[in-house]
Scaffold this motif. Structure first.
Motif, PDB file in Angstrom:
ATOM      1  N   VAL A   1       1.095  -1.173  -0.653  1.00 35.49           N
ATOM      2  CA  VAL A   1       0.286  -0.193  -0.196  1.00 35.49           C
ATOM      3  C   VAL A   1       1.125   1.229   0.094  1.00 35.49           C
ATOM      4  N   TYR A   2       0.889   2.255  -1.166  1.00 35.11           N
ATOM      5  CA  TYR A   2       1.191   3.354  -1.045  1.00 35.11           C
ATOM      6  C   TYR A   2       0.260   4.482  -0.005  1.00 35.11           C
ATOM      7  N   VAL A   3       0.729   5.365   0.246  1.00 37.43           N
ATOM      8  CA  VAL A   3      -0.434   6.546   0.873  1.00 37.43           C
ATOM      9  C   VAL A   3       0.239   7.840   0.650  1.00 37.43           C
ATOM     10  N   VAL A   4       0.008   8.535  -0.451  1.00 39.94           N
ATOM     11  CA  VAL A   4       0.420   9.546  -0.818  1.00 39.94           C
ATOM     12  C   VAL A   4      -0.673  10.918  -0.525  1.00 39.94           C
ATOM     13  N   ASN A   5       0.110  11.451   1.019  1.00 34.86           N
ATOM     14  CA  ASN A   5      -0.987  12.590   1.876  1.00 34.86           C
ATOM     15  C   ASN A   5       0.017  14.024   0.652  1.00 34.86           C
ATOM     16  N   THR A   6      -1.176  14.577  -0.283  1.00 33.05           N
ATOM     17  CA  THR A   6      -1.681  15.464  -0.766  1.00 33.05           C
ATOM     18  C   THR A   6      -1.439  16.622  -0.795  1.00 33.05           C
TER      19      THR A   6
ATOM     20  N   ALA B   1      -2.127  -1.140  -3.741  1.00 36.43           N
ATOM     21  CA  ALA B   1      -3.172  -0.116  -3.970  1.00 36.43           C
ATOM     22  C   ALA B   1      -2.629   1.379  -3.325  1.00 36.43           C
ATOM     23  N   ILE B   2      -2.853   2.110  -4.117  1.00 32.38           N
ATOM     24  CA  ILE B   2      -2.772   3.825  -3.714  1.00 32.38           C
ATOM     25  C   ILE B   2      -3.503   4.162  -3.258  1.00 32.38           C
ATOM     26  N   VAL B   3      -3.363   4.895  -1.568  1.00 38.64           N
ATOM     27  CA  VAL B   3      -4.413   5.412  -1.326  1.00 38.64           C
ATOM     28  C   VAL B   3      -4.355   7.505  -1.048  1.00 38.64           C
ATOM     29  N   VAL B   4      -4.906   7.662  -2.186  1.00 37.11           N
ATOM     30  CA  VAL B   4      -4.004   9.212  -2.043  1.00 37.11           C
ATOM     31  C   VAL B   4      -5.498  10.305  -0.994  1.00 37.11           C
ATOM     32  N   ALA B   5      -4.005  10.729   0.062  1.00 38.20           N
ATOM     33  CA  ALA B   5      -4.807  11.257   1.147  1.00 38.20           C
ATOM     34  C   ALA B   5      -4.877  13.060   1.311  1.00 38.20           C
ATOM     35  N   GLY B   6      -5.352  13.490   1.871  1.00 35.02           N
ATOM     36  CA  GLY B   6      -5.646  15.017   1.863  1.00 35.02           C
ATOM     37  C   GLY B   6      -6.155  15.293   1.233  1.00 35.02           C
ATOM     38  N   CYS B   7      -5.390  17.294   0.944  1.00 35.73           N
ATOM     39  CA  CYS B   7      -6.433  17.927   0.477  1.00 35.73           C
ATOM     40  C   CYS B   7      -6.380  18.060  -1.027  1.00 35.73           C
ATOM     41  N   PHE B   8      -5.553  17.094  -2.135  1.00 36.43           N
ATOM     42  CA  PHE B   8      -5.914  17.251  -3.674  1.00 36.43           C
ATOM     43  C   PHE B   8      -7.253  16.035  -3.679  1.00 36.43           C
TER      44      PHE B   8
ATOM     45  N   TYR C   1      -7.756  34.168  -2.736  1.00 39.62           N
ATOM     46  CA  TYR C   1      -6.971  32.958  -3.297  1.00 39.62           C
ATOM     47  C   TYR C   1      -6.719  31.766  -2.929  1.00 39.62           C
ATOM     48  N   CYS C   2      -7.067  31.707  -1.860  1.00 43.61           N
ATOM     49  CA  CYS C   2      -6.780  30.140  -1.065  1.00 43.61           C
ATOM     50  C   CYS C   2      -7.601  29.773  -0.966  1.00 43.61           C
ATOM     51  N   ILE C   3      -7.443  27.765  -1.608  1.00 36.78           N
ATOM     52  CA  ILE C   3      -8.376  27.464  -1.209  1.00 36.78           C
ATOM     53  C   ILE C   3      -8.334  25.970  -0.353  1.00 36.78           C
ATOM     54  N   ILE C   4      -7.762  26.641   0.568  1.00 38.13           N
ATOM     55  CA  ILE C   4      -7.772  25.790   1.849  1.00 38.13           C
ATOM     56  C   ILE C   4      -8.521  25.664   2.932  1.00 38.13           C
ATOM     57  N   PRO C   5     -10.102  26.751   3.191  1.00 38.91           N
ATOM     58  CA  PRO C   5     -10.712  26.704   3.512  1.00 38.91           C
ATOM     59  C   PRO C   5     -11.810  25.665   2.888  1.00 38.91           C
ATOM     60  N   TYR C   6     -11.789  25.169   2.080  1.00 39.64           N
ATOM     61  CA  TYR C   6     -12.803  24.350   0.747  1.00 39.64           C
ATOM     62  C   TYR C   6     -12.430  23.157   1.392  1.00 39.64           C
ATOM     63  N   VAL C   7     -10.875  22.686   1.868  1.00 40.58           N
ATOM     64  CA  VAL C   7     -10.127  21.588   1.994  1.00 40.58           C
ATOM     65  C   VAL C   7     -10.407  21.170   3.432  1.00 40.58           C
ATOM     66  N   ARG C   8      -9.880  21.827   3.726  1.00 40.08           N
ATOM     67  CA  ARG C   8     -10.173  22.061   4.917  1.00 40.08           C
ATOM     68  C   ARG C   8     -10.718  21.455   6.074  1.00 40.08           C
ATOM     69  N   GLY C   9     -11.615  22.114   5.454  1.00 37.94           N
ATOM     70  CA  GLY C   9     -13.137  22.293   6.720  1.00 37.94           C
ATOM     71  C   GLY C   9     -13.036  23.445   7.503  1.00 37.94           C
ATOM     72  N   PRO C  10     -13.933  23.762   8.499  1.00 40.63           N
ATOM     73  CA  PRO C  10     -14.089  24.557   9.490  1.00 40.63           C
ATOM     74  C   PRO C  10     -12.840  24.434  10.578  1.00 40.63           C
ATOM     75  N   VAL C  11     -13.046  25.828  11.053  1.00 44.95           N
ATOM     76  CA  VAL C  11     -12.399  25.587  12.650  1.00 44.95           C
ATOM     77  C   VAL C  11     -12.563  24.727  13.299  1.00 44.95           C
ATOM     78  N   ARG C  12     -10.523  23.809  13.967  1.00 48.15           N
ATOM     79  CA  ARG C  12     -11.130  22.940  14.605  1.00 48.15           C
ATOM     80  C   ARG C  12      -9.857  22.814  15.533  1.00 48.15           C
ATOM     81  N   SER C  13      -9.860  22.506  17.255  1.00 48.35           N
ATOM     82  CA  SER C  13      -8.779  22.550  17.629  1.00 48.35           C
ATOM     83  C   SER C  13      -8.609  21.564  19.025  1.00 48.35           C
TER      84      SER C  13
END
Length: 428
Positions: free
Chosen positions: A40-45, A71-78, A156-168
Motif C-alpha cells: 500500500v502506498y499512501v500519498v498525502n497530497t 493499492a494506492i491511497v490518495v489522502a489529504g487536500c488534493f 486566492y485560497c482553496i484551503i478553507p474548502y478542503v480543510r474544513g471549519p476551524v477546530r482545535s
C-alpha cells in the motif's frame, strides 16, 4: 502489510503523515520507505497551488510504476478538493480526505482487499479535531498540530474548502502531547496549524496563549516555536506574553502576501501594510532580536508594476528576515479564479526572482547582525568536524567541536556569518 508514505506540502501535512504512520505501526503493519516496494502506498497530497496538484499526480504515478499491483491511497487536500480526478489516476484504490485520517488503516486494508473507495467525507457544519497521537524518535524538534481548518476565505485560497471549519485540540490533550514529547527528549516544540491564531475559537474560553501555557512545569521543553501567524489578530497582550516567556522562540512567521494596500484588499486580507508594520514594530520593541519571516504571493490578478514595487519597498522597509515567494496560482472555486487582468507567466517569474534576490539579501543582513552575540543553539546533527543546529531565531549555525551535543542546547559565541548561516565557538 507493507505500507509506504509520501508527503507533499506544509508542516501540517507532515504531522498528519506522522500520525497516520503511527496508526499503521500500532495496527501491526510494517512501514517501509516510499522508494521500496510496498503493498500500500499512501500519498498525502497538497492542493494549495497547481504545482501541488502536479506533484501529487506525479507521486501517485511513481508509486504505481514501482508496484503496479499495489493499492494506492490518495489522502489529504488534493483528494478532498478533486476526488474525481484523484480516483481516476492509475493504481488508485481509495481516497482519504482531510476528515478521515483516523480511519486510514481500515481504508487501506479494505483497498488491499479490493474494496474501492472513490468518495471523501464532506464537511457539514462543525467538525471535531482529530486528536491523533504521534510517536517520534531520534529527532530534536517536534511539530505538534493543535489546530485545523480555516474560516477566513481569502480570495486566492482553496484551503478553507478542503480543510474544513476551524477546530482545535483540547487544552488537556495539548498538555498530554507535550508531556509525551518531553518524555521522548524533545527540547523544541513547534505548535502548528492551518490557521494557528484561530486556535480555541471552537473551544470555550481558550486561545493560543493557553496552548503555549500547557508547557508550564515541563522543564525538558526549552523552546516553544509558533507556526504561521496572522497580523490582524495580534495584540499588545499577546506580544507581551511571548516576550515574558523565555521559551518562546524569537522567530515569528507573520503572513504578509503583499506589501501593496490595493493588492491586499483584492486578496481579501483583513489588514493593510500599515497594520502589518505596526505588528512588526510591536514585536521588535518587545523583543528587539526577533526574526520576522513571511510569505508573499507575486502576480496576483491585477498586480501592476507599481504595486509590485510597493511590495519590494515594504519588505526592505520592515527588514524581513526571510521571504518565501509563491507565484500566484489560480485555484478553481476561489474568488480569484475568475478575476480579470491575469499576470503573465514570464512577469510572475521575473517578479519572483527579484523578490527572492531581495529576500536573500535581507536574510544575509539579519544573519550578520548576530556576529559578536552569544546565542543558544539547538544542535541537530553532525557533519564531519562540525555540529549543525539552529538559533532561537531559526538561523542555521555550526561549530567545529568534538563534543557530543546532538539534541542539546548550548551557548555559542557567533564569530562569522556566511550568507544566511552562522559560525561560532562553544561557550564553556
Amino acid at each position: 502489510m507493507r505500507v509506504a508514505f509520501c508527503t507533499l506540502g506544509c508542516k501540517v501535512n507532515q504531522y498528519d503523515t506522522d500520525a497516520m504512520r503511527a496508526l499503521f505501526v500500532k495496527a501491526g503493519h510494517e512501514v517501509v520507505d516510499f522508494e521500496q516496494k510496498a503493498d500500500v502506498y499512501v500519498v498525502n497530497t497538497c492542493t494549495v497551488t497547481s504545482v501541488g496538484d502536479k506533484k501529487s499526480r506525479q507521486m501517485v504515478s511513481r508509486a504505481h510504476a514501482r508496484n503496479p499491483e499495489a493499492a494506492i491511497v490518495v489522502a489529504g487536500c488534493f483528494a478532498q478538493g478533486a476526488p474525481g480526478e484523484a480516483a481516476s489516476l492509475p493504481g488508485v484504490a481509495a481516497l482519504a480526505g482531510t476528515a478521515e485520517r483516523a480511519d486510514i488503516v481500515r481504508i487501506a486494508e479494505d483497498a488491499l482487499a479490493g474494496v474501492r473507495r472513490t468518495e471523501v467525507r464532506a464537511y457539514r457544519g462543525r467538525a471535531a479535531f482529530e486528536e491523533l497521537d504521534v510517536s517520534r524518535e531520534g529527532r530534536t524538534r517536534a511539530y505538534l498540530k493543535i489546530q485545523d481548518g480555516c474560516d477566513r476565505y481569502c480570495a486566492y485560497c482553496i484551503i478553507p474548502y478542503v480543510r474544513g471549519p476551524v477546530r482545535s485540540r483540547t487544552l488537556e490533550d495539548v498538555r498530554r502531547q507535550l508531556e509525551l514529547l518531553e518524555a521522548e527528549g524533545y527540547k523544541e516544540i513547534v505548535l502548528t496549524g492551518i490557521h494557528l491564531m484561530s486556535y480555541g475559537k471552537d473551544l470555550s474560553g481558550a486561545a493560543l496563549l493557553d496552548a503555549v501555557a500547557q508547557a508550564d512545569g515541563l522543564p525538558g521543553i526549552r523552546r516553544i516555536r509558533l507556526g504561521s501567524l496572522e497580523p490582524q489578530m495580534f495584540s499588545e497582550e499577546f506580544v507581551r506574553a511571548l516576550a515574558d516567556d523565555p521559551r518562546a522562540c524569537r522567530q515569528f512567521h507573520l503572513s504578509l502576501q503583499s506589501g501593496s494596500a490595493g493588492v491586499l484588499a483584492r486578496m481579501g486580507r483583513r489588514y493593510g501594510p500599515q497594520e502589518y508594520a505596526a505588528c512588526v514594530r510591536m514585536l521588535r520593541e518587545a523583543m528587539p532580536e526577533s526574526a520576522v519571516t513571511t510569505d508573499v504571493i507575486v502576480g496576483f490578478p491585477g498586480e501592476t508594476d507599481a504595486e509590485f514595487e510597493e511590495t519590494l519597498a515594504f519588505a526592505r522597509r520592515v527588514a524581513l528576515s526571510r521571504i518565501h515567494v509563491f507565484p500566484f496560482s489560480a485555484r478553481k472555486g476561489t474568488r480569484a479564479y475568475d478575476m480579470p487582468d491575469r499576470v503573465g507567466a514570464e512577469v510572475k517569474k521575473e517578479r519572483a526572482a527579484r523578490l527572492l534576490a531581495l529576500g536573500k539579501e535581507l536574510e544575509a543582513e539579519f544573519a550578520q547582525g548576530h556576529v559578536g552575540r552569544v546565542e543558544e543553539v539547538l544542535f541537530e546533527e553532525r557533519k564531519g568536524a562540525y555540529l549543525l543546529g539552529h538559533t532561537g531565531t531559526y538561523v542555521a549555525a555550526r561549530v567545529k567541536t568534538e563534543a557530543a551535543l546532538e539534541g542539546e542546547i548550548a551557548k555559542i559565541k557567533i564569530v562569522l556569518a556566511r550568507g544566511n548561516a552562522l559560525e561560532g565557538e562553544i561557550m564553556y
